[in-house]
Design a protein around this motif. Structure first.
Motif, short mmCIF file in Angstrom:
data_model
loop_
_atom_site.label_atom_id
_atom_site.label_comp_id
_atom_site.label_asym_id
_atom_site.label_seq_id
_atom_site.Cartn_x
_atom_site.Cartn_y
_atom_site.Cartn_z
N LYS A 94 15.57 -0.89 6.83
CA LYS A 94 15.13 -0.06 7.99
C LYS A 94 14.47 -1.16 9.01
O LYS A 94 13.27 -1.43 8.78
CB LYS A 94 14.20 1.10 7.23
N LEU A 95 14.78 -0.57 10.20
CA LEU A 95 14.14 -1.26 11.49
C LEU A 95 13.20 -0.28 11.94
O LEU A 95 13.82 0.87 12.65
CB LEU A 95 15.23 -1.84 12.38
N TYR A 96 11.95 -0.31 12.18
CA TYR A 96 11.17 0.69 12.71
C TYR A 96 10.67 -0.02 14.10
O TYR A 96 10.12 -0.97 14.25
CB TYR A 96 9.75 0.88 11.82
N TYR A 97 10.54 0.92 15.39
CA TYR A 97 10.26 0.29 16.77
C TYR A 97 9.83 1.57 17.13
O TYR A 97 10.30 2.69 17.19
CB TYR A 97 11.35 -0.22 17.14
N ASN A 127 18.46 -7.08 23.21
CA ASN A 127 19.00 -8.42 22.51
C ASN A 127 18.38 -8.53 20.97
O ASN A 127 18.09 -9.43 20.49
CB ASN A 127 18.37 -9.88 23.23
N ALA A 128 18.71 -7.30 20.56
CA ALA A 128 18.12 -6.90 18.99
C ALA A 128 19.18 -7.64 18.00
O ALA A 128 20.31 -7.75 18.23
CB ALA A 128 17.86 -5.45 18.86
N SER A 129 18.49 -8.24 17.01
CA SER A 129 19.57 -8.69 16.01
C SER A 129 18.71 -8.66 14.63
O SER A 129 17.76 -9.30 14.46
CB SER A 129 19.79 -10.29 16.26
N LEU A 130 19.47 -7.99 13.87
CA LEU A 130 18.92 -7.67 12.45
C LEU A 130 19.70 -8.37 11.45
O LEU A 130 21.02 -8.22 11.42
CB LEU A 130 18.87 -6.25 12.10
N PRO A 162 15.56 -10.65 8.24
CA PRO A 162 14.83 -10.96 9.75
C PRO A 162 15.23 -10.19 10.61
O PRO A 162 16.32 -9.69 10.92
CB PRO A 162 15.05 -12.63 9.75
N PHE A 163 14.38 -9.79 11.55
CA PHE A 163 14.88 -9.27 13.02
C PHE A 163 13.99 -10.04 14.26
O PHE A 163 12.95 -10.53 14.18
CB PHE A 163 14.37 -8.16 13.04
N GLN A 164 14.95 -10.15 15.37
CA GLN A 164 14.52 -10.70 16.42
C GLN A 164 15.03 -10.10 17.45
O GLN A 164 16.20 -9.50 17.63
CB GLN A 164 15.18 -12.26 16.55
N GLY A 165 14.24 -9.82 18.86
CA GLY A 165 14.68 -9.21 19.86
C GLY A 165 13.63 -9.07 21.03
O GLY A 165 12.38 -9.88 20.83
N ALA A 219 10.28 -9.89 13.41
CA ALA A 219 9.75 -9.19 12.05
C ALA A 219 10.65 -9.33 10.90
O ALA A 219 11.78 -9.95 11.18
CB ALA A 219 9.44 -7.71 12.11
N GLN A 220 10.13 -9.19 9.79
CA GLN A 220 11.07 -9.34 8.30
C GLN A 220 10.43 -8.55 7.45
O GLN A 220 9.23 -8.13 7.39
CB GLN A 220 10.78 -10.85 8.32
N SER A 221 11.39 -8.24 6.49
CA SER A 221 10.88 -7.40 5.52
C SER A 221 10.32 -8.34 4.31
O SER A 221 10.37 -9.49 4.24
CB SER A 221 12.08 -6.63 4.91
#
Length: 571
Positions: free
Chosen positions: A154-157, A163-166, A217-220, A240-242
Motif C-alpha cells: 500500500k502506497l499512502y500519500y 513520476n511515481a514508481s512503486l 521502494p517508492f520514488q516520485g 519511501a519504502q516498506s
C-alpha cells in the motif's frame, strides 16, 4: 397491451422464473484483514443475471457505507463467452476486532456470511509525519513449500504525485506474480486522511526455511499546489519504502509419500457427462466424459495433468486440455479440465474406477482426499436386427389380419376397453403412421441407391466378395474420410471373418504390429477431435497384402486385445 402481447410476456416470465431462481450470487472482500480507518470493498458477483441493489442495513452496526458501484465484465476463454455482473460496496470499519458481514439479500438470493479482521492503525514514524509512506503485509504468517502467500503493498500519500514508481518485490527462490489491478481508496492514519493505492502479489515459495521479503521502494515527485513550479511538473523529490517482512516456510510432511504435493485452501474434483445408468450403452458407440479439478490457492501450473484410470473393455481418447487461473479476492484459483471420448469395446459391464486426489488443506493443517466415486454401466453388443414386435395372441374365431410392420395395439385381459375407443381416430392415426412408414422407406431406398457399394453391418450378411471389399477399402483410403475408411476396412474383414463386430475385434485378431498401429491411428482420427488424419499411404501399405490373421482363436494369455492408450492415473 394487446392480449397476444400479454400472453407472450406471461410465457416469457414463466420461462425466466426457474432460470432466475437458480442464480447464484457470490460475495467476497478484497482482503481478509484491514486496519482501523482503511476502506475495504465488498464485491457481489453473478454470472447469470444483473444484480439488484442489496439491502445494506445489516452492516450499519459495524461499517460505514462510503459508496456503491455496479458493472459487468465480458471474457472469452477457449471460445466460450462469459459475462460476469458485479456490484461493489466501499466500507469503512467502525471499530477493531473480528467483524462479521451477515448474509445480504440481493433480489431473491442470499449471500454467504463473511468475516474481516480489523486491527489498530500502524504507528510508524513515517505514518505520523510523512506525506508519503509504504506499508506491506503478508498473509499467512507461516506456510508450506508451494503454498500461495498473499502480499499486499500500500502506497499512502496526501498530495498529487508525478513520476511515481512503486517497485515490485524480487525474492530469490519465490515465484512472484501480480493478481488483479491496483485498488484506489482513502484511509485514516493518526487523524490524517491519506489517498491509498493498493497492489497485490501472489508469492509461491519453492524451498523451506525463513523467507525474507525485502523493503518495497517508492520514488516520485510530490507536487505542492502552492508552488508555481509544480504546475510544470517540477515537484519535490520524495522516496519511501516498506519495512522488511519474514515468513517461516515449512517443508512437506515427511510421511506425505509419492503423491503430488498440493497445498491448497480448497480443492474439488468432478466428473461430468456420465450417461444415465438406466440407458445401456452400445459396443463401438462413443460417449464423452469431462474430468475437472479446481484449487483455491494454487495456480493451474501446479495442478497435475488429468487422466482416467485404465478401463477394462473400453478405450479413452483424450481431447485438448483446458486450463486457466482466476482471482478470488487475494487468492488465485487454478483449474484444469480434460475431456475424453470413451469407446466401449465389448459387451458386459463397463466400470469407471474411482478417481482420488490427495491434497493438503492449509487451513486445517491436515491431508484430505478429493474423490470421484466408481460408476458402472451396462454395455450391449453392437446394434443388429431390431427387437421383435410383441402382438397379442389371436382368439378363437378371430378374423383379424396378421400383424404387419405397423404398430399393434396390445390389450391386456379382455378386449372390452378397446371397443369403446373412437375407431375413426384410430383409423386416421394408422393411415398417418402408414404414410410415414412409406416416406421413410423411400428415403432409405434413395440413400442406399446413392451409395457406391453396400457395407455389411452387424447382424447382416456380406454382399461383397473379399476382392471387391478390398478394392472398396483402398478406394476409400484415396478419396474418402476416416469414417468411410473405417467402415470399408470392417466390411472387408467381415468377408473373411463374419464374427468380427468392430475394429477393436479386428485388431485383436491380427498378428501384424503394423496393422495394429494402422487401426489404432484410424481410431484416434475418428474419436480424438484434435488428432490429425492418418497417413493414407501408410494405411494402404499396411493392408496391401491382405490381413495377417492370428493362427489361434484368441490372444495369448495375459495380453490385452488393445493395450491401454493412457495408462497413468491420478491417485
Amino acid at each position: 397491451m394487446t392480449r397476444p402481447l400479454r400472453f407472450l410476456a406471461l410465457a416469457l416470465c414463466c420461462w425466466l422464473l426457474p432460470w432466475l431462481a437458480h442464480a447464484q450470487v457470490q460475495a467476497s472482500l478484497d482482503r481478509s484483514t484491514a486496519q482501523l480507518g482503511d476502506t475495504v470493498t465488498l464485491n457481489l458477483r453473478s454470472q447469470t443475471a444483473p444484480l439488484a441493489a442489496p439491502d445494506l442495513s445489516p452492516l450499519s452496526a459495524d461499517f460505514e457505507v462510503l459508496g456503491k458501484s455496479s458493472g459487468s465484465t465480458t471474457s472469452f476463454v477457449n471460445g466460450q463467452r462469459t459475462v460476469e455482473y458485479s456490484y461493489g460496496v466501499a466500507l469503512r470499519p467502525l471499530h477493531q476486532g473480528t467483524l462479521r458481514i451477515p448474509p445480504l439479500t440481493v433480489g431473491n438470493e442470499t449471500t454467504q456470511p463473511l468475516t474481516l479482521e480489523v486491527t489498530a492503525p500502524s504507528a510508524t514514524g513515517q505514518a505520523a509525519t510523512g506525506p508519503v509512506f509504504v506499508e506491506a503485509a503478508i498473509d499467512p504468517s507461516h506456510a508450506y513449500v508451494g503454498q500461495q502467500l498473499s502480499l499486499s503493498v500500500k502506497l499512502y500519500y496526501t498530495a498529487n504525485l508525478a513520476n511515481a514508481s512503486l517497485g515490485d518485490p524480487r525474492i530469490d527462490g519465490v515465484d512472484v506474480s501480480r493478481i488483479g489491478g491496483d485498488t484506489d481508496y482513502q484511509a485514516e492514519r493518526n487523524g490524517r486522511i491519506y489517498n491509498v493505492i493498493e497492489r497485490r502479489y501472489v508469492l509461491v515459495p519453492q524451498r523451506a526455511g525463513e523467507l525474507t521479503i525485502p523493503p518495497i521502494p517508492f520514488q516520485g515527485d510530490l507536487l505542492d499546489p502552492n508552488d508555481p513550479d509544480s504546475f510544470l511538473g517540477m515537484g519535490a523529490p520524495v522516496s519511501a519504502q516498506s519495512r522488511p517482512l519474514s515468513v517461516m516456510i515449512n517443508a512437506a510432511p515427511s510421511d506425505w509419500g509419492s503423491a503430488a504435493w498440493l497445498p491448497a485452501r480448497k480443492l474439488s474434483l468432478t466428473l461430468d457427462g456420465l450417461p444415465d445408468a438406466a440407458t445401456p450403452l452400445r459396443v463401438g458407440q462413443p460417449f464423452n466424459l469431462t474430468l475437472s479439478m479446481e484449487a483455491t490457492g494454487l495456480p493451474f501450473e501446479a495442478l497435475p495433468s488429468l487422466s482416467l484410470p485404465a478401463l477394462d473393455g473400453a478405450t479413452a481418447y483424450p481431447d485438448k486440455p483446458v486450463t486457466g487461473n482466476r482471482a478470488d479476492g487475494p487468492w488465485v484459483v487454478g483449474r484444469r479440465q480434460q475431456a475424453f471420448a470413451i469407446v466401449p469395446g465389448k459387451a458386459g459391464t463397463l466400470t469407471v474406477p474411482a478417481i482420488t486426489v490427495k491434497w493438503w488443506n492449509v487451513l486445517t493443517g491436515r491431508a484430505e482426499t478429493a474423490t470421484v466415486p466408481e460408476h458402472q454401466f451396462t454395455v450391449l453388443s453392437a446394434s443388429g436386427a431390431p427387437a421383435p414386435v410383441v402382438t397379442p395372441p389371436a382368439t378363437a374365431g378371430s378374423s383379424a389380419p396378421a400383424a404387419t410392420s405397423s404398430p399393434a395395439v396390445v390389450a391386456e385381459g379382455n378386449s372390452a376397453p378397446a371397443r369403446s375407443l373412437p375407431w375413426s381416430w384410430i383409423a386416421l392415426g394408422s393411415l398417418g403412421l402408414w404414410l410415414v412408414t412409406v416416406l421413410l422407406g423411400v428415403v432409405w431406398w434413395r440413400r442406399r441407391a446413392s451409395r457406391p457399394a453396400p457395407i455389411a453391418t452387424a447382424g447382416s450378411t456380406a454382399t461383397l466378395s473379399a476382392r471387391e471389399a478390398k478394392q472398396a477399402f483402398l478406394r476409400a483410403v484415396r478419396e474418402a474420410d476416416v469414417t468411410e475408411q473405417a467402415h470399408r476396412l470392417l466390411a472387408w474383414a467381415r468377408t473373411e471373418r463374419p464374427a468380427l463386430r468392430h475394429l477393436d475385434a479386428v485388431s485383436a485378431a491380427l498378428a501384424s504390429s503394423e496393422q495394429h498401429a494402422a487401426i489404432d491411428a484410424l481410431q484416434r482420427a475418428r474419436y480424438a477431435t484434435s488428432a490429425h488424419a492418418p497417413d493414407r499411404q501408410a494405411l494402404a501399405a499396411a493392408f496391401a497384402s491382405g490381413f495377417a490373421w492370428r493362427s489361434e482363436a484368441s490372444p495369448p494369455a495375459g495380453q490385452e486385445p488393445l493395450p491401454p492408450l493412457y495408462p497413468f492415473t491420478l491417485r
